[in-house]
Design a protein around this motif. Structure first.
Motif, PDB file in Angstrom:
ATOM      1  N   LEU A 120      17.049  23.960 -67.025  1.00 43.91           N
ATOM      2  CA  LEU A 120      16.102  23.757 -68.119  1.00 43.91           C
ATOM      3  C   LEU A 120      16.565  24.484 -69.381  1.00 43.91           C
ATOM      4  N   LEU A 121      17.123  25.677 -69.217  1.00 45.89           N
ATOM      5  CA  LEU A 121      17.629  26.424 -70.366  1.00 45.89           C
ATOM      6  C   LEU A 121      18.797  25.708 -71.030  1.00 45.89           C
ATOM      7  N   TRP A 122      19.715  25.199 -70.215  1.00 44.09           N
ATOM      8  CA  TRP A 122      20.878  24.525 -70.792  1.00 44.09           C
ATOM      9  C   TRP A 122      20.485  23.237 -71.512  1.00 44.09           C
ATOM     10  N   THR A 123      19.476  22.545 -71.024  1.00 40.01           N
ATOM     11  CA  THR A 123      19.036  21.345 -71.734  1.00 40.01           C
ATOM     12  C   THR A 123      18.527  21.699 -73.129  1.00 40.01           C
ATOM     13  N   ASP A 124      17.958  22.893 -73.284  1.00 37.29           N
ATOM     14  CA  ASP A 124      17.518  23.347 -74.609  1.00 37.29           C
ATOM     15  C   ASP A 124      18.694  23.857 -75.434  1.00 37.29           C
ATOM     16  N   LEU A 172      20.887  19.550 -82.499  1.00 33.69           N
ATOM     17  CA  LEU A 172      20.298  20.006 -83.759  1.00 33.69           C
ATOM     18  C   LEU A 172      20.632  21.468 -84.045  1.00 33.69           C
ATOM     19  N   LEU A 173      20.928  22.229 -83.009  1.00 24.58           N
ATOM     20  CA  LEU A 173      21.294  23.637 -83.204  1.00 24.58           C
ATOM     21  C   LEU A 173      22.627  23.774 -83.933  1.00 24.58           C
ATOM     22  N   LEU A 174      23.430  22.709 -83.922  1.00 22.42           N
ATOM     23  CA  LEU A 174      24.705  22.742 -84.643  1.00 22.42           C
ATOM     24  C   LEU A 174      24.506  22.736 -86.152  1.00 22.42           C
ATOM     25  N   LEU A 175      23.321  22.331 -86.591  1.00 18.75           N
ATOM     26  CA  LEU A 175      23.050  22.227 -88.023  1.00 18.75           C
ATOM     27  C   LEU A 175      22.650  23.569 -88.639  1.00 18.75           C
TER      28      LEU A 175
END
Length: 315
Positions: free
Chosen positions: A20-24, A29-32
């Motif tokens: 579940l953590l890795w899916t988040d 979008l975190l690359l932005l």
């Protein structure tokens, strides 16, 4: 102990929690997020002085940790280049699984293994204490060798088949359907082992539960590299093999009526398998690895009373 590793210890005890953590963490979008925002987030986490001993309940703090996990190396505290961050791995890996082997493009094999090797270099354990310059030289040298070898071995079966005009149905089945999956998995594990071999020579830092560094351990390094190599082999071996199995049933059910529709379904199946297998493979082993004191070197055993010690496994 770095905040990232503290977070993995508190939140990633089981496979399901890690998944579940890795899916988040793999959210593209975190690359932005900008480097300045990442630095502010890290500063906020450090200044909060929070010691993680149980799962977080604050969503805002959890989002800050997710950005840190996706962007910052826990050993060096450096921001990872965008293309080599975990959320950037999925689109880059889409270059590979079928096109490389079906069309026997050695150049694409070289590009694929170059990317995965760079990813391994920038996301491995960064606590080895060899002289920085010589260590970087050694890793680059080993990496270039691993890339060249893996690309050549990956292309060899089709080259051999075409060179000696082996066109029988059995040969086609073995070379194009059966052999590539274990070969890709094996070469992916091989590049991890070669690129991170300096860790086996110098050892990696092991810490007690309070984050205090107890010493450098080659045995912990061996465990970390082995687990990472196995997870990488599972990722790419399964990503190549499973779509063929699924497409067999799709073709039997005549779900796609035209060749174009069949090709589209194949692309969707490959992408879906990779999207599912990426967090699965990363969740196979804890990111903040544990090793029993009795399994470590005698000098470490004699320097602490802790029964279990911790280390950064790397990705």
């Amino acid at each position: 102990m770095d905040a990232n590793l503290q977070f993995w210890r508190a939140e990633g005890q089981s496979f399901f929690q890690r998944f579940l953590l890795w899916t988040d963490v793999l959210d593209p979008l975190l690359l932005l997020k900008s480097s300045d925002e990442i630095r502010r987030t890290r500063l906020l986490l450090h200044n909060s002085g929070k010691t993680l001993s149980e799962p977080l309940q604050n969503d805002q703090t959890k989002q800050a940790f997710l950005l840190s996990l996706s962007s910052v190396h826990p050993d060096t505290n450096k921001i990872i280049p965008v293309l080599f961050r975990p959320p950037g791995k999925f689109p880059q890996d889409n270059l590979n699984p079928k096109l490389i082997f079906v069309y026997n493009l050695s150049f694409l094999q070289f590009v694929f293994h170059t990317y995965t090797t760079g990813f391994t270099l920038l996301n491995g354990n960064g606590t080895t204490k060899a002289e920085e310059y010589s260590l970087q030289q050694k890793q680059i040298f080993y990496g270039l060798g691993a890339i060249s070898y893996a690309a050549c071995i990956g292309a060899l079966p089709l080259v051999f088949m075409n060179r000696y005009t082996l066109k029988s149905s059995l040969t086609q089945l073995v070379v194009k359907k059966i052999l590539p999956s274990p070969l890709l998995g094996l070469m992916s594990a091989f590049t991890v082992a070669v690129v991170r071999s300096p860790e086996l020579e110098s050892g990696i830092e092991v810490m007690d539960r309070n984050g205090k560094v107890v010493g450098l351990s080659q045995k912990a390094a061996e465990k970390a590299v082995k687990e990472t190599a196995l997870s990488r082999a599972a990722l790419f071996g399964t990503t190549f093999f499973l779509p063929d199995v699924l497409m067999y049933f799709v073709e039997r059910a005549k779900f796609a009526k035209t060749p174009r529709a069949l090709a589209l379904v194949r692309i969707l199946v490959i992408t879906s398998v990779l999207a599912g297998m990426l967090p699965v493979s990363l969740s196979m082993f804890p990111q903040c690895g544990e090793i029993k004191r009795a399994d470590l070197e005698p000098e470490i055993v004699s320097s602490t009373e802790e029964t279990e010690l911790f280390y950064n496994r790397g990705i």
